[in-house]
Scaffold this active site. Structure first.
Site, mmCIF file in Angstrom:
data_model
loop_
_atom_site.group_PDB
_atom_site.id
_atom_site.type_symbol
_atom_site.label_atom_id
_atom_site.label_comp_id
_atom_site.label_asym_id
_atom_site.label_seq_id
_atom_site.Cartn_x
_atom_site.Cartn_y
_atom_site.Cartn_z
ATOM 1 N N ARG A 144 0.809 -1.217 0.000
ATOM 2 C CA ARG A 144 0.000 0.000 0.000
ATOM 3 C C ARG A 144 0.846 1.273 0.000
ATOM 4 N NH1 ARG A 144 -5.606 -0.200 2.263
ATOM 5 N NH2 ARG A 144 -6.216 -2.355 2.105
ATOM 6 N N TYR A 147 0.527 4.088 -2.688
ATOM 7 C CA TYR A 147 -0.610 5.021 -2.579
ATOM 8 C C TYR A 147 -0.455 5.910 -1.344
ATOM 9 C CZ TYR A 147 -5.553 6.481 -2.377
ATOM 10 O OH TYR A 147 -6.725 7.210 -2.345
ATOM 11 N N GLU A 149 2.132 6.697 0.532
ATOM 12 C CA GLU A 149 3.233 7.667 0.534
ATOM 13 C C GLU A 149 3.039 8.731 -0.549
ATOM 14 O OE1 GLU A 149 4.849 7.952 3.008
ATOM 15 O OE2 GLU A 149 5.546 6.054 3.836
ATOM 16 N N ASN A 176 -13.531 5.730 3.554
ATOM 17 C CA ASN A 176 -14.264 4.827 2.639
ATOM 18 C C ASN A 176 -15.599 5.432 2.211
ATOM 19 O OD1 ASN A 176 -12.435 3.089 4.404
ATOM 20 N ND2 ASN A 176 -12.996 1.668 2.784
ATOM 21 N N ARG A 188 -12.764 -3.005 -4.685
ATOM 22 C CA ARG A 188 -13.129 -2.500 -3.361
ATOM 23 C C ARG A 188 -14.295 -3.302 -2.814
ATOM 24 N NH1 ARG A 188 -12.155 3.947 -3.869
ATOM 25 N NH2 ARG A 188 -12.915 3.623 -5.959
ATOM 26 N N GLY A 209 -12.817 -11.258 8.711
ATOM 27 C CA GLY A 209 -13.865 -10.237 8.571
ATOM 28 C C GLY A 209 -14.028 -9.366 9.805
ATOM 29 N N GLN A 211 -11.927 -7.015 10.700
ATOM 30 C CA GLN A 211 -11.410 -5.661 10.458
ATOM 31 C C GLN A 211 -12.597 -4.711 10.223
ATOM 32 O OE1 GLN A 211 -11.324 -8.160 8.342
ATOM 33 N NE2 GLN A 211 -11.000 -7.612 6.221
ATOM 34 N N PRO A 274 -5.489 -2.412 6.890
ATOM 35 C CA PRO A 274 -5.741 -1.784 8.193
ATOM 36 C C PRO A 274 -6.807 -2.548 8.995
ATOM 37 C CG PRO A 274 -5.614 -0.123 6.477
ATOM 38 C CD PRO A 274 -5.632 -1.453 5.787
ATOM 39 N N ARG A 277 -10.734 1.303 11.193
ATOM 40 C CA ARG A 277 -10.741 2.637 10.579
ATOM 41 C C ARG A 277 -12.062 3.327 10.894
ATOM 42 N NH1 ARG A 277 -9.727 2.624 4.513
ATOM 43 N NH2 ARG A 277 -7.540 2.416 5.088
HETATM 44 N N1 UDP Z 1 -12.404 -6.758 1.489
HETATM 45 C C1 UDP Z 1 -12.998 -8.006 1.592
HETATM 46 N N2 UDP Z 1 -13.398 -8.613 0.423
HETATM 47 C C2 UDP Z 1 -13.270 -8.057 -0.810
HETATM 48 C C3 UDP Z 1 -12.683 -6.775 -0.895
HETATM 49 C C4 UDP Z 1 -12.253 -6.166 0.276
HETATM 50 O O1 UDP Z 1 -13.153 -8.558 2.681
HETATM 51 O O2 UDP Z 1 -13.669 -8.693 -1.803
HETATM 52 C C5 UDP Z 1 -11.965 -6.094 2.731
HETATM 53 C C6 UDP Z 1 -10.523 -5.608 2.713
HETATM 54 O O3 UDP Z 1 -9.645 -6.629 3.132
HETATM 55 C C7 UDP Z 1 -10.584 -4.447 3.681
HETATM 56 C C8 UDP Z 1 -12.003 -3.913 3.539
HETATM 57 O O4 UDP Z 1 -12.751 -4.951 2.898
HETATM 58 O O5 UDP Z 1 -10.399 -4.904 5.003
HETATM 59 C C9 UDP Z 1 -12.099 -2.648 2.690
HETATM 60 O O6 UDP Z 1 -11.408 -2.889 1.489
HETATM 61 P P1 UDP Z 1 -11.355 -1.862 0.281
HETATM 62 O O7 UDP Z 1 -10.550 -2.512 -0.784
HETATM 63 O O8 UDP Z 1 -12.744 -1.455 -0.083
HETATM 64 O O9 UDP Z 1 -10.641 -0.555 0.800
HETATM 65 P P2 UDP Z 1 -9.601 -0.196 1.966
HETATM 66 O O10 UDP Z 1 -10.448 0.387 3.036
HETATM 67 O O11 UDP Z 1 -8.898 -1.440 2.443
HETATM 68 O O12 UDP Z 1 -8.697 0.757 1.325
#
Ligand code: UDP
Length: 317
Positions: A144, A147, A149, A176, A188, A209, A211, A274, A277
């Site tokens: 990451r 993006y 940095e 988000n 995403r 899941g 996070q 992360p 958030r």
């Molecule tokens: N994520 C997921 N399944 C997917 C796509 C993303 O579980 O098919 C998770 C990803 O690991 C992250 C969160 O959803 O924890 C948000 O991911 P996203 O790519 O939308 O943006 P981020 O907030 O990570 O920049």
């Protein structure tokens, strides 16, 4: 006399909503995009409207815009983790060289400059929720880093032009955001879950899941950005919706709303994803009198209408 704005990345998800909103307020809009991740379909309602212009250009190259400019809103950049990991050099270039070019133009035109920054500047945060005063926990050499940095550099460059050249600048840290015009395949979480649920395919939850993310509907975000643009606030300002949930809860919510029977499957958690958030929006409330208005249920319903059309009736469940 009406104002004139340049929106870089104007054919992208957020850029196109911004162009539309500015135009509806009587601002003349010059939309610039190299169409790397942006799409002209996002501009179909604006094409041919009075005061709307499109220039296909990479913002990292010298920009020449005849006439005056009041605002420059720098939104060009790949923004989904999949996109910026597939386009690492372009992501670094647009955040650094592109921001430099756009700031140079702002200085030349005496225009107000607004940088689209990101909650990724906080990295995998050790402070929760994240206030603007938190400096972040970013891995510069992880996937990451290109993006995170680039955006951190863009913020530093923006403050450099403000302090050294006196350019009138604003920085929004965007959390988000979801809504119509997200690309189905951008990777995403919302486009992934919604298209999987509509097709009856397994919904891919990364890790266990647990996070968390906090999702803001696009109209709320655009309102916050325009309030920031018209305020006097130079230092970064968080705009996002503080209602936080786990990604597993989000998957269940999307599945229920789509009326889908998709199963949930668990995939490996990407490196440096992360764990938590949530924006602290105290500053946006106090300085801009802004807070999000659209509930998750309402926002998801509006988004679903768009995704149903895009998925094109291939719904199985
Ligand atoms: N994520 C997921 N399944 C997917 C796509 C993303 O579980 O098919 C998770 C990803 O690991 C992250 C969160 O959803 O924890 C948000 O991911 P996203 O790519 O939308 O943006 P981020 O907030 O990570 O920049």
């Amino acid at each position: 006399m009406s104002k004139r704005a340049l929106v870089t990345g104007g054919a992208g998800f957020l850029g196109s909503h911004l162009c539309e909103r500015l135009l509806s307020e009587g601002v003349e809009v010059i939309c610039m995009d190299n169409l790397l991740t942006g799409n002209l379909d996002n501009l179909s309602d604006l094409w041919g409207k009075d005061g709307f212009h499109f220039i296909k250009q990479d913002v990292t190259e010298y920009i020449h815009i005849p006439g005056s400019l009041d605002y420059i809103l720098h939104f060009a950049s790949p923004a989904s983790p999949i996109d910026y990991q597939m386009l690492p050099i372009q992501t670094l270039k647009v955040g650094s060289l592109g921001t430099h070019k756009a700031l140079g133009l702002a200085k030349e035109k005496n225009a107000r400059f607004l940088l689209a920054s990101t909650s990724e500047t906080y990295g995998d945060p050790l402070v929760h929720p994240q206030p603007e005063t938190y400096w972040g926990n970013v891995n510069p050499v992880g996937p990451r880093g290109v993006y995170d940095e680039a955006k951190r550099f863009a913020e530093a460059m923006t403050m450099g032009y403000h302090r050294f050249h006196g350019v009138d600048t604003r920085i929004v840290r965007i959390f988000n955001t979801y809504g119509p015009r997200m690309r189905l395949e951008d990777g995403r979480v919302l486009p992934a879950f919604m298209s999987q649920a509509l097709r009856g395919e397994p919904m891919t939850v990364f890790g266990d899941g647990s996070q968390t993310r906090s999702f803001c509907y696009v109209d709320d975000l655009i309102e916050g950005i325009l309030r920031l643009l018209r305020s006097d606030e130079v230092l970064p300002t968080n705009i996002g919706n503080p209602s936080e949930m786990t990604i597993l809860q989000f998957a269940e919510k999307v599945r229920e709303l789509c009326g889908s029977k998709s199963e949930i499957c668990f995939k490996e958690l990407p490196e440096d994803d992360p764990k938590i958030r949530q924006p602290d929006i105290t500053k946006a409330k106090e300085v801009l009198g802004w807070e999000p208005k659209v509930s998750l249920d309402e926002g998801l319903r509006r988004t679903l209408d768009y995704f149903r059309q895009k998925v094109g009736g291939t719904e199985k469940s």
